[in-house]
Design a protein around this motif. Sequence first.
Motif: not given
Length: 603
Positions: A433, A559, A565
């Motif tokens: 991420r 998330q 995110a």
Amino acid sequence: MRARSLYGWTGRLARVDLSRGTCHVEQLNSRLLETYIGGRGLAARLFLDYAPGTGDPLSPGNVVVAAVGPVTGTAIPMNSRVHFVFKSPLTGGYGESSMGGSWPSFFKWAGYDALVILGASEKPAYIVLEREGCRVEDASQLWGLDAYDAEEELVKMYGVSTARAIVIGPAGENLVRYAVVTHGSPRLGIGRGGQAGRTGLGAVFGSKKLKAVIAIAEEKSVPVADEEGVKDLARSLVKKLSEKGIVLRRYGTMAMLDIGNALGFLPTGYWTRTRFEGLTAEKINSEVVRGRLACISCPIACGRDARYRLNGRSGRVEGLEYETTYALGSLLELDEPNAIAYLNDLADKLGIDTISLGNVLGLALAAREKLGLDIPSGKPDVEVLAKLVEDIAYRRGVGKILAEGVKAIAEKLGLEELAVHVRGLEPPGYDPRGLWGMYIAYATSPRGACHLRHMAYIIDIRGLAGDSRSLSKEKIMAIVEWEDRMSLFDSITMCKFSRDVVHFEEASQALAVVTGLDYNVKLVREKARLITLLAHYIERNVFGRAASYDRIPARLLEQSADGKAPAPRQLVEEMLAEYYRARGLDAEGRVKLEELRRLGADI
């Protein structure tokens, strides 16, 4: 080309049949060596002869192949590495692991390019390799010893100056599916050691009743084609590596801890968050690090000599490294360097991969109720963690299921949405991420979630193909390029921390001066591509683990709790398809056999 006219290579393979207790030295075909170079390329090609019949990874049918490269043991810096290929007991697919330290050089100096281990012994055994030949010896007196004690006993028996031994600990003996093969007990004082840490080689050794492999080197030299050329290149590389390696020399790999916190890719709280302020490189250095350690032939010395004190005990361990600190630190929300060093030391003695171990412990803490663990939430008690580690190594109580790895735990307890693994292999310390290139790296590595095959984390951190939180065709091409270059490193063999100095041109030059053959840049690039595809071929075509296995864990597509995110799922799928095209795979993620043959493969 006759074996005795080879330069760089020894031209010799030791073939061990543990079922019969025999070991024979065989000559390697020069064309095979020239085509697959050594290390991963040679090991994968030799393994391919046996792969279809390997069956259960913990059965006698599994085969272990170890190989070094033509550069190993020469004056070229950062060359002491060996590559292992086998069927993984953790993933059920293509298993591979690389090891540094001093054993790879001693293996080469003992007179071997490769080792093939077949069958299984009825009683504990160890293998002896020397120039005069090889043999299988009784290891009954070593069985049950921890990794430090077993290695020390063997090395002292054969001579510290001439012998190096790789061993398994109790975890390997008890078939923990992420057990390691290791060397470098800090009590021996032989410099930096190394571990074949990933995908469970230690369990394969244990299933074969193989406690150790010892290499004896009376002479420490490798004939090369151009001695002056090797010396000149070595001097040049040492100078450049010393200049480029300042951060690694000062902090070791721990510098990545601060970078991970800054960019938000440090896995924390079993992959729920991407930052952990409780640990920094300076904190680790000041509290437990007391010196530097280097592999043979390394001018950087990224290894650390650590001393810890904890709850009335003290000890010495090689570490801490970033991967271990993330896995036993931030992932578990443990912020005490002395406690992490103690767990590191315990894992090393027992012979357990710290990356997989930390992930297993993290999942256990997250699912404590389902596992029946009476552990309060919050910061974990290091003594409770230590007991779990020992229970895993000896398969006691809850340790029986924890010894199977994250994938098996999740399947048994219905935790698939919580579990983080790819192909059954738990990831290293790079949350995708924060580094989107790692989505592709994790999904496509033949052995499972891996940061070393493509170096996508470097591509992202340095912005070599766009922002760290982006995916594009440009980034895919960079990932493919780095994947090929890392295949070459694993085959010639060289440490990947020489990546800022050694490119295709320098690798080509090293191969040329060592072997005397015309390894021009174009040819070297083709060999690298062949070696890359060969590992994919074994995993995707032979073992049948293709596109359907290229899957990112659900948790990493959500998330994070601290607001990081993920990449859009559709974008990840599109870039996977782009990787298939760039890599030359078909739509189902399989290798095209005609492409392998075009590149010179004899399959």
